[in-house]
Write an enzyme that holds these catalytic residues in place. Structure first.
Site, PDB file in Angstrom:
ATOM      1  N   ASP A   1      35.990  45.797  53.859  1.00  0.00           N
ATOM      2  CA  ASP A   1      35.554  47.037  54.496  1.00  0.00           C
ATOM      3  C   ASP A   1      34.036  47.193  54.366  1.00  0.00           C
ATOM      4  O   ASP A   1      33.484  48.249  54.640  1.00  0.00           O
ATOM      5  CB  ASP A   1      36.287  48.248  53.892  1.00  0.00           C
ATOM      6  CG  ASP A   1      36.031  48.386  52.395  1.00  0.00           C
ATOM      7  OD1 ASP A   1      35.331  47.513  51.824  1.00  0.00           O
ATOM      8  OD2 ASP A   1      36.520  49.363  51.793  1.00  0.00           O
TER       9      ASP A   1
ATOM     10  N   ASP B   1      23.741  56.713  30.686  1.00  0.00           N
ATOM     11  CA  ASP B   1      22.703  57.053  31.654  1.00  0.00           C
ATOM     12  C   ASP B   1      21.758  58.136  31.112  1.00  0.00           C
ATOM     13  O   ASP B   1      22.214  59.117  30.508  1.00  0.00           O
ATOM     14  CB  ASP B   1      23.418  57.579  32.911  1.00  0.00           C
ATOM     15  CG  ASP B   1      22.530  57.616  34.136  1.00  0.00           C
ATOM     16  OD1 ASP B   1      22.077  56.541  34.556  1.00  0.00           O
ATOM     17  OD2 ASP B   1      22.289  58.720  34.666  1.00  0.00           O
TER      18      ASP B   1
ATOM     19  N   ASP C   1      29.605  52.346  32.452  1.00  0.00           N
ATOM     20  CA  ASP C   1      28.430  53.191  32.599  1.00  0.00           C
ATOM     21  C   ASP C   1      28.893  54.634  32.481  1.00  0.00           C
ATOM     22  O   ASP C   1      29.851  55.030  33.142  1.00  0.00           O
ATOM     23  CB  ASP C   1      27.832  52.949  33.993  1.00  0.00           C
ATOM     24  CG  ASP C   1      26.347  53.183  34.040  1.00  0.00           C
ATOM     25  OD1 ASP C   1      25.892  54.181  33.472  1.00  0.00           O
ATOM     26  OD2 ASP C   1      25.649  52.365  34.660  1.00  0.00           O
TER      27      ASP C   1
ATOM     28  N   GLU D   1      20.215  54.494  28.103  1.00  0.00           N
ATOM     29  CA  GLU D   1      19.037  54.429  28.971  1.00  0.00           C
ATOM     30  C   GLU D   1      18.128  55.592  28.596  1.00  0.00           C
ATOM     31  O   GLU D   1      18.570  56.740  28.593  1.00  0.00           O
ATOM     32  CB  GLU D   1      19.433  54.537  30.444  1.00  0.00           C
ATOM     33  CG  GLU D   1      18.231  54.341  31.354  1.00  0.00           C
ATOM     34  CD  GLU D   1      18.386  54.953  32.746  1.00  0.00           C
ATOM     35  OE1 GLU D   1      17.787  54.438  33.681  1.00  0.00           O
ATOM     36  OE2 GLU D   1      19.106  55.967  32.883  1.00  0.00           O
TER      37      GLU D   1
ATOM     38  N   ASP E   1      34.148  45.937  45.568  1.00  0.00           N
ATOM     39  CA  ASP E   1      35.235  46.665  44.911  1.00  0.00           C
ATOM     40  C   ASP E   1      35.713  45.947  43.662  1.00  0.00           C
ATOM     41  O   ASP E   1      35.247  44.847  43.334  1.00  0.00           O
ATOM     42  CB  ASP E   1      36.392  46.883  45.898  1.00  0.00           C
ATOM     43  CG  ASP E   1      36.733  45.611  46.648  1.00  0.00           C
ATOM     44  OD1 ASP E   1      37.035  44.606  45.978  1.00  0.00           O
ATOM     45  OD2 ASP E   1      36.664  45.613  47.908  1.00  0.00           O
TER      46      ASP E   1
ATOM     47  N   ASP F   1      33.343  42.071  48.050  1.00  0.00           N
ATOM     48  CA  ASP F   1      34.243  42.945  48.811  1.00  0.00           C
ATOM     49  C   ASP F   1      35.559  42.214  49.064  1.00  0.00           C
ATOM     50  O   ASP F   1      35.605  41.273  49.847  1.00  0.00           O
ATOM     51  CB  ASP F   1      33.534  43.297  50.130  1.00  0.00           C
ATOM     52  CG  ASP F   1      34.427  44.088  51.076  1.00  0.00           C
ATOM     53  OD1 ASP F   1      35.438  44.648  50.606  1.00  0.00           O
ATOM     54  OD2 ASP F   1      34.082  44.156  52.272  1.00  0.00           O
TER      55      ASP F   1
ATOM     56  N   ASN G   1      38.547  43.536  50.234  1.00  0.00           N
ATOM     57  CA  ASN G   1      39.422  43.967  51.338  1.00  0.00           C
ATOM     58  C   ASN G   1      38.656  44.111  52.654  1.00  0.00           C
ATOM     59  O   ASN G   1      39.142  44.728  53.597  1.00  0.00           O
ATOM     60  CB  ASN G   1      40.138  45.269  50.978  1.00  0.00           C
ATOM     61  CG  ASN G   1      39.154  46.393  50.709  1.00  0.00           C
ATOM     62  OD1 ASN G   1      37.948  46.146  50.562  1.00  0.00           O
ATOM     63  ND2 ASN G   1      39.629  47.624  50.673  1.00  0.00           N
TER      64      ASN G   1
ATOM     65  N   HIS H   1      19.722  47.943  38.578  1.00  0.00           N
ATOM     66  CA  HIS H   1      19.915  48.484  39.918  1.00  0.00           C
ATOM     67  C   HIS H   1      18.837  49.489  40.334  1.00  0.00           C
ATOM     68  O   HIS H   1      18.879  49.987  41.457  1.00  0.00           O
ATOM     69  CB  HIS H   1      21.290  49.147  39.992  1.00  0.00           C
ATOM     70  CG  HIS H   1      21.381  50.310  39.049  1.00  0.00           C
ATOM     71  ND1 HIS H   1      21.382  50.154  37.676  1.00  0.00           N
ATOM     72  CD2 HIS H   1      21.418  51.635  39.280  1.00  0.00           C
ATOM     73  CE1 HIS H   1      21.428  51.343  37.110  1.00  0.00           C
ATOM     74  NE2 HIS H   1      21.453  52.269  38.054  1.00  0.00           N
ATOM     75  N   ASP H   2      17.920  49.823  39.426  1.00  0.00           N
ATOM     76  CA  ASP H   2      16.830  50.757  39.765  1.00  0.00           C
ATOM     77  C   ASP H   2      15.484  50.051  39.918  1.00  0.00           C
ATOM     78  O   ASP H   2      14.516  50.656  40.380  1.00  0.00           O
ATOM     79  CB  ASP H   2      16.647  51.805  38.658  1.00  0.00           C
ATOM     80  CG  ASP H   2      17.829  52.743  38.504  1.00  0.00           C
ATOM     81  OD1 ASP H   2      18.551  52.966  39.494  1.00  0.00           O
ATOM     82  OD2 ASP H   2      18.020  53.269  37.387  1.00  0.00           O
TER      83      ASP H   2
HETATM   84  O1  ISL Z   1      14.618  54.532  39.098  1.00  0.00           O
HETATM   85  C1  ISL Z   1      14.050  55.526  38.737  1.00  0.00           C
HETATM   86  C2  ISL Z   1      13.206  56.272  39.601  1.00  0.00           C
HETATM   87  O2  ISL Z   1      12.749  55.402  40.541  1.00  0.00           O
HETATM   88  C3  ISL Z   1      14.207  56.021  37.382  1.00  0.00           C
HETATM   89  O3  ISL Z   1      13.379  57.081  37.099  1.00  0.00           O
HETATM   90  C4  ISL Z   1      15.656  56.428  37.239  1.00  0.00           C
HETATM   91  O4  ISL Z   1      15.915  57.525  38.038  1.00  0.00           O
HETATM   92  C5  ISL Z   1      15.928  56.764  35.814  1.00  0.00           C
HETATM   93  O5  ISL Z   1      15.712  55.599  35.092  1.00  0.00           O
HETATM   94  C6  ISL Z   1      17.360  57.236  35.639  1.00  0.00           C
HETATM   95  O6  ISL Z   1      18.257  56.318  36.167  1.00  0.00           O
HETATM   96  C7  ISL Z   1      19.613  56.511  35.997  1.00  0.00           C
HETATM   97  O7  ISL Z   1      20.024  57.817  36.335  1.00  0.00           O
HETATM   98  C8  ISL Z   1      19.930  58.195  37.715  1.00  0.00           C
HETATM   99  C9  ISL Z   1      20.493  57.150  38.658  1.00  0.00           C
HETATM  100  O8  ISL Z   1      20.107  57.460  39.963  1.00  0.00           O
HETATM  101  C10 ISL Z   1      20.033  55.762  38.303  1.00  0.00           C
HETATM  102  O9  ISL Z   1      20.618  54.817  39.151  1.00  0.00           O
HETATM  103  C11 ISL Z   1      20.391  55.545  36.867  1.00  0.00           C
HETATM  104  O10 ISL Z   1      20.136  54.230  36.429  1.00  0.00           O
HETATM  105  C12 ISL Z   1      20.683  59.471  37.846  1.00  0.00           C
HETATM  106  O11 ISL Z   1      21.977  59.317  37.333  1.00  0.00           O
HETATM  107 CA    CA Z   2      35.964  46.740  49.691  1.00  0.00          CA
END
Ligand code: ISL
Ligand code: CA
Length: 553
Positions: free
Chosen positions: A26, A200, A99, A254, A30, A22, A24, A327-328
């Site tokens: 907040d 995605d 992405d 993905e 960013d 971050d 700035n 991130h999932d």
């Molecule tokens: O993390 C999941 C459920 O717990 C997966 O099923 C995930 O939703 C799936 O892999 C799709 O993910 C992607 O599209 C989603 C988004 O929320 C995720 O962050 C992204 O990686 C919808 O855009």
């Molecule tokens: Ca920021």
């Protein structure tokens, strides 16, 4: 433009912009924050960044709900900041993969606002609207976040399809105008110097629009009608031909629930669609039916069988991707039978040794390189993720026991991987000087970048060495994969062989010393990586991971 295969030499670092840095103060990460930390990536040795979405978005799903594909979310900065970041990356030899979310937009996108207002809107057919059945939705489909997949739109007396949150309406790929829009968006970013895209949930864009009721029992009712749907390959080939092929891009799609045959088609260089895909079979070995909420005991045999299946079947034909985290997913240390306490450091190093010498492009998620662990948030209300709250509500409405739901959520919440990056041991971990949007993990006091730089034996310094080996060793690209001890329940060992050379990775996935001898190991070998001092080819220490290079006589 000639398409090269630089994607085979890429080592990719994923940045989740909300949580990286971050600038700035907040409380929200960013773009300028990212730019200020590029030297961390240079130090680590990665050559490509995959940046999670920074487009305009109401942030219902942290940016995976895009309201303007050509604008930067003011929360993250400006287009100028973005261009400056790209310039600074390129200056350092780092490429940028954006992405791209093309299955759905945000419900705040101008297309959707117009589409909703009237059936005669020129954008109405950009989305999937259907009449209900009496008071009920058009069919029984359910989405990825545990809800019904349709939402009623009173202005047109129709329902719209959303396979994710209701603020994420699915677009209608059968409409050629929609495809042109996305081709245009791809060109827009490539012209700004972007080097590729992570797409995605790309294998669900084409729906069988007869909208039959799904027969699936537990989850994703209707999935059969849209997972690898009828026109998927046709549409991706068009995107490639009319958009991507004008540039030298890297693409990774993905995919959810894709079979080998689907992957063959998605990554076929004869009829180009994508360079590689993410497939989740190996991260799904600790759950049932590919649903993370149905937890299952980890089995190394299942894990290696899954990894090996794709290695063997793709190696001479297609390219692959290699990852544990994003991130999932929850954090990898502490997962896959490893330990995030006493043996955290050994575990993290072993895990890295174990997958990154398979054939494919390595992806490292921010924080993985210092062994960050799952979030220590305790109360459900302190989670931010939309999926977490939706699942909680659904589970409560089914009268499941609260304690059980909470435990399941703590294990599976996507916020586990989204806590702020731990740069140092200060109050907000050097991520920000104010309280961040998501709680910083208390273990920042001993898990942080600053300490990792200083400690020669840190996970970070191990990753650095690993990436160097990865970049310099040709066997990583060409060596033929073979599992060396298929039936072993504790040790995963494989080779990558070409001519009279091989790389061998030997990894102990258990907390105990394990007897292990590679019978065909000669004397002419070098240890390239080891998370302990010794290697005697007799016994492995807890979570020991070793990489060897052998000249075979
Ligand atoms: O993390 C999941 C459920 O717990 C997966 O099923 C995930 O939703 C799936 O892999 C799709 O993910 C992607 O599209 C989603 C988004 O929320 C995720 O962050 C992204 O990686 C919808 O855009
Ligand atoms: Ca920021």
């Amino acid at each position: 433009m000639k398409q090269t295969d630089w994607y085979k030499k890429a080592v990719i670092y994923q940045i989740y912009p909300l949580s990286f840095c971050d600038s700035n103060n907040d409380g929200i990460g960013d773009i300028n924050g990212i730019t200020s930390k590029l030297d961390h990536l240079v130090k680590l040795g990665v050559n490509t960044v995959w940046l999670s979405p920074v487009y305009k978005s109401p942030m219902q799903d942290n940016g995976y709900d895009i309201s303007d594909y050509k604008g930067i979310n003011p929360m993250f900065g400006t287009m100028e900041d973005f261009s400056n970041m790209v310039k600074e990356m390129h200056k350092r030899g780092i490429k940028l993969v954006m992405d791209l979310v093309m299955n759905h937009t945000s419900d705040q996108h101008e297309w959707f606002k117009s589409a909703c207002s009237s059936v005669s809107s020129p954008y109405h057919d950009y989305y999937i609207f259907r009449k209900g059945k009496g008071k009920n939705p058009p069919n029984n489909w359910t989405g990825f976040f545990g809800e019904k997949a349709w939402k009623y739109n009173s202005a047109t007396d129709e329902w719209y399809l959303h396979l994710f949150a209701s603020g994420q309406p699915d677009v209608n790929w059968d409409n050629p105008k929609v495809r042109q829009e996305f081709i245009d968006i791809i060109k827009f970013w490539c012209d700004k110097g972007v080097d590729g895209f992570r797409m995605d949930v790309i294998n669900i864009i084409s729906k069988d629009q007869s909208f039959k009721n799904g027969k699936e029992i537990l989850f994703l009712k209707g999935g059969k009608s849209y997972i690898n749907g009828p026109h998927l390959h046709e549409y991706l080939q068009q995107i490639n031909k009319e958009g991507l092929s004008n540039y030298d891009t890297l693409t990774v799609g993905e995919t959810v629930f894709s079979s080998l045959d689907d992957i063959y088609k998605l990554t076929n260089t004869e009829k180009p669609e994508l360079n590689m895909v993410f497939n989740f079979d190996h991260t799904n070995v600790d759950n049932f039916f590919g649903v993370k909420w149905f937890m299952r005991k980890f089995s190394l045999r299942r894990f290696r069988k899954t990894l090996g299946y794709y290695q063997v079947n793709l190696q001479n034909k297609r390219w692959n991707s290699l990852f544990y985290e994003n991130h999932d997913q929850r954090r990898s240390v502490g997962r896959f039978n490893t330990d995030d306490k006493e043996y955290r450091v050994q575990s993290a190093k072993m895990l890295a040794t174990s997958i990154y010498f398979l054939k494919g492009t390595p992806f490292i998620y921010e924080g993985q390189e210092i062994g960050m662990t799952n979030s220590d948030i305790k109360q459900i209300k302190d989670y931010v993720d939309v999926e977490t709250h939706n699942i909680y509500k659904t589970a409560r409405s089914l009268h499941m026991p609260k304690r059980y739901i909470e435990k399941t959520i703590r294990n599976g919440t996507r916020d586990n991987a989204r806590t702020p990056m731990q740069w140092n041991d200060s109050i907000y971990a050097g991520f920000s000087s104010v309280k961040p949007w998501l709680k910083v993990n208390d273990n920042k006091s001993y898990i942080n970048v600053e300490m990792s730089y200083e400690d020669q034996d840190s996970i970070f310094n191990f990753y650095k060495k690993l990436i160097k080996v990865h970049q310099e060793e040709p066997l990583v690209i060409n060596g033929i994969y073979k599992d060396l001890c298929k039936h072993n329940k504790k040790v995963y060992a494989y080779e990558r062989r070409e001519g009279n050379e091989r790389l061998v990775a030997i990894c102990n996935y258990s907390k105990k010393n394990v007897k292990f001898k590679l019978k065909d190991l000669g004397t002419n070998y070098k240890v390239l990586l080891n998370n302990y001092e010794e290697f005697d080819n007799k016994e492995l220490k807890p979570y020991q991971g070793v990489l060897i290079k052998e000249e075979i006589k």
